[in-house]
Scaffold this active site. Sequence first.
Site, mmCIF file in Angstrom:
data_model
loop_
_atom_site.group_PDB
_atom_site.id
_atom_site.type_symbol
_atom_site.label_atom_id
_atom_site.label_comp_id
_atom_site.label_asym_id
_atom_site.label_seq_id
_atom_site.Cartn_x
_atom_site.Cartn_y
_atom_site.Cartn_z
ATOM 1 C CG ASP A 134 86.767 -7.331 11.200
ATOM 2 O OD1 ASP A 134 86.986 -8.758 10.770
ATOM 3 O OD2 ASP A 134 85.634 -6.869 11.053
ATOM 4 N NE ARG A 185 87.388 -12.753 7.520
ATOM 5 C CZ ARG A 185 86.754 -11.685 8.468
ATOM 6 N NH1 ARG A 185 87.158 -10.414 8.519
ATOM 7 N NH2 ARG A 185 86.157 -12.219 9.729
#
Length: 310
Positions: A134, A185
Amino acid sequence: MLENVSKTVFHLLAKSDLLRRAASHYGMRRPSSFARRFIAGETVEEAVAAARELESQGLLQTLDYLGESVASLDEADAATRDYLRVIDAVKQAGIIRNLSLKLTQLGLDVDRATAVDNLRRILEHASDFFIRIDMESSAYTQVTLDIFEILWDQGYRNIGVVLQADLFRTEADEERISRLGGRVRLVKGAYRESKAVAYQKKADVDDRYGVLIRRLLERGHYPAIATHDIRMIDLARSHAEALGRNRDAFEFQMLYGIRRDLQQMLVRQGYRVRVYVPFGRQWFPYFMRRLGERPANLTFVLRSLAADRG
Ligand code: FDA
């Protein structure tokens, strides 16, 4: 501008110990408690059950064992060992092998080399998993991408990164990661950032998100378009079609508990949709970011609290 104010307010509230303790007390204790809308549960068993349910609906999932900003090497080691146990539980459950994690959970704020070692321990234990790192606030962008590149150069291919459309630097980062062959992402960005490093207006962030979708579909490697914004999803669908990309050449990603209708609709249309499933006891900062994105969410918190007391 209003989004920035609310991100700032909820960012500050997230630091309140009193609020965290109160939320921890009320947020998860009943099936109807407010945090359960966004968090699958506090245990790995609850996360596995949520993952199974999603998979039974044709959705993919990535599990995120919540935690961030640990302040000691012992905590970082404990979080890493917890992750190894999560990996074992996922293997045992036979669900999709995909995890998301944060480097500050593995000790990045304390010692960078230890955080890299901890991530390597996880990658070694999960060699047939995909692990997404992340992206945290802009203070960590460079070091996160550097660590990704170090591991990539060492031959780890089961990792990917997240890029945030609100940061000025992201177009250059996308080019670098795509050239390397890394999986991205793409998100809009959940953190309050200063005008020195990031677009401040939602319209500008959306505009950059659109540009980055096009670039990733053109030259990226199995990109993940992570948004609940139907305009961005439409743009991705039409651009992929214009490029002749198959529907399995990329995926959409959404957060647990948000726009379930849209998740289902895309699955019915034959797209791959992965749901990000957060779980664990350290859910408060994640939960506050979800409130910061949409202050209207406060109404269901208040309603749930009223029901809890009533
Ligand atoms: P936008 O904010 O424009 O919202 C579009 C619509 O989605 C809204 O109108 C509403 O209907 C719905 N929606 C959005 N947020 C909602 C909420 N909290 N509650 C209820 N409805 C909501 N960020 C980051 O900085 N680093 C990261 O690593 C990640 N990782 C990540 C993974 C995945 C799978 C997703 C989907 C998102 C992230 N994010 C993230 C968060 C991201 O940066 C962003 O803050 C949120 O996705 C909200 O932005 P949208 O793209 O949905 O658009």
